[in-house]
Write an enzyme that holds these catalytic residues in place. Structure first.
Site, short mmCIF file in Angstrom:
data_model
loop_
_atom_site.label_atom_id
_atom_site.label_comp_id
_atom_site.label_asym_id
_atom_site.label_seq_id
_atom_site.Cartn_x
_atom_site.Cartn_y
_atom_site.Cartn_z
CB SER A 84 -8.17 -0.41 -2.27
OG SER A 84 -7.24 -0.30 -1.22
CE1 TYR A 135 -4.61 -4.50 4.13
CE2 TYR A 135 -2.27 -4.03 3.91
CZ TYR A 135 -3.47 -4.41 3.35
OH TYR A 135 -3.55 -4.68 2.01
NE ARG A 168 -4.42 -1.56 1.28
CZ ARG A 168 -5.58 -1.69 1.92
NH1 ARG A 168 -5.73 -1.20 3.13
NH2 ARG A 168 -6.58 -2.31 1.34
CG ASP A 222 -4.89 -1.97 -2.88
OD1 ASP A 222 -5.20 -3.17 -2.73
OD2 ASP A 222 -4.78 -1.18 -1.91
CD GLN A 256 -3.05 5.77 -3.47
OE1 GLN A 256 -3.42 6.54 -4.36
NE2 GLN A 256 -2.93 6.14 -2.21
#
Length: 374
Positions: free
Chosen positions: A132, A229, A121, A129, A126
């Site tokens: 997400s 996280y 992350r 990902d 991004q």
């Protein structure tokens, strides 16, 4: 370079790893794309839509034959990959800590397995990902599932016959899924509160118009995990949180739990005793049910009732929004390959930061440090 897109075979899996949009973009990079017949059916994508992009269609054997990269949503069975190029890459969500035997089989077959859910992350990753993108949809769908099970309206309604109070929604775990759940519940008119072990989420909760519920002045909080996280918390914090949640949860109509710790069983957030304090007709949605569950009594794949409270434990929630989930997942995979595409080599060339983070197997061996430690 041949990129193969397979039809998903896991029970209940309706997503697909490439859409006509991303197939066209992969071809523009210089790759050839082969799509297994019926691969997009669950996501409402016709074979003809893939063919229109220049992709070839065929059965499993022809799709895999000579493939240099195999794209999947969930990891394909190693036996289905016979005929792929030596050292072919498997790019998918591979669940390596729960399905180690499959990882070992990839290594034995000489395949290079790349677990997209281990994507670091960091800012430049991004757009790659998958956790997400899929969690965003899960948080949205969790609220809709709660609304479907809840026997009352969400917003406050003032009528000539009297006023209906707004539903009270409590979101536990304010990651991507939790934030989307908060936003969706607010859009539906609910009165929303939320909690998390990470103090940094307080402002995010408030920015969405929800009430933050946090343990205060307790030593030993260790909730700020690596990579954004949540991590483990101290026993003192866990006791204080349980006391706080017990008082708050009894007043709620709907609870949505989203807490996960990568590579470990989901933390228990709601006990049976706490469920017993909720009003009959209340609803709890456990988005972590497949990783052991945040809620005592939640059953994966079922909606069960305890103490008059309905506990929703749907499996594979993103797949229940297969068209949008596939579009986002496919873009994640395309963004990943395109970011490292070397025009001279005619293939992606990874750097160490991302490549080493997601690579599970290489040259016949399991190479990921966390798997070598287990």
């Amino acid at each position: 370079m041949k990129i193969a897109v397979l039809r998903e075979r896991a029970p209940g899996e309706k997503r697909v790893a490439a859409t006509p949009e991303t197939a066209k973009k992969l071809i523009a990079l210089g790759a050839s794309v082969a799509v297994e017949l019926g691969a997009g059916e669950g996501a409402a994508i016709a074979d003809a839509d893939y063919a229109a992009t220049g992709a070839t269609l065929g059965d499993l054997q022809n799709t895999v034959a000579g493939a240099d990269i195999v794209l999947g949503v969930q990891g394909p069975e190693p036996a289905s990959l016979a005929g792929a190029s030596q050292g072919a890459w498997i790019v998918a969500s591979l669940n390596p800590f729960a399905d180690r035997s499959r990882v070992d089989a990839y290594a034995a077959a000489g395949l290079e397995a790349l677990a997209m859910e281990l994507m670091p992350r960091i800012t430049r990753a991004q757009s790659m990902d998958i956790l997400s993108s899929q969690s965003n949809l899960s948080g949205y769908k969790a609220v809709l599932d709660a609304a479907a099970e809840y026997g009352r309206a969400f917003p406050m309604m003032m009528t000539a016959a009297g006023t209906i109070s707004a539903a009270r929604v409590f979101v536990m775990g304010v990651g991507v899924a939790g934030l989307q759940a908060i936003a969706t519940a607010r859009r539906l008119g609910a009165q929303v509160s939320a909690t998390d072990v990470r103090s940094a989420t307080r402002e995010q909760i408030m920015s969405l118009g929800a009430k933050p519920v946090f343990v205060e002045k307790v030593a030993g909080i260790e909730g700020e995990g690596a990579g954004g996280y949540a991590g483990e918390t101290s026993p003192e914090y866990q006791a204080a949180q349980a006391e706080l949640v017990s008082g708050h949860i009894a007043k709620q109509d709907i609870v949505i739990t989203t807490a996960l710790i990568p590579g470990r069983a989901a933390p228990r957030l709601v006990s049976d005793a706490q469920l017993a304090t909720m009003r009959p007709g209340s609803v709890v949605v456990d988005l972590a049910v497949e990783q052991g569950g945040n809620v005592e009594g939640a059953v994966a794949g079922e909606v069960v009732e305890r103490h008059g409270v309905r506990i929703v434990g749907h499996r594979n929630v993103p797949s229940r929004l297969a068209a949008d989930a596939s579009a986002l997942f496919a873009r994640n995979l395309y963004n990943f390959l395109a970011a490292f595409w070397d025009k001279e080599a005619g293939r992606p060339v990874f750097d160490a930061e991302i490549g080493d983070a997601i690579r599970l197997t290489q040259s016949g061996n399991v190479v990921h440090p966390r798997l070598l430690q287990s």
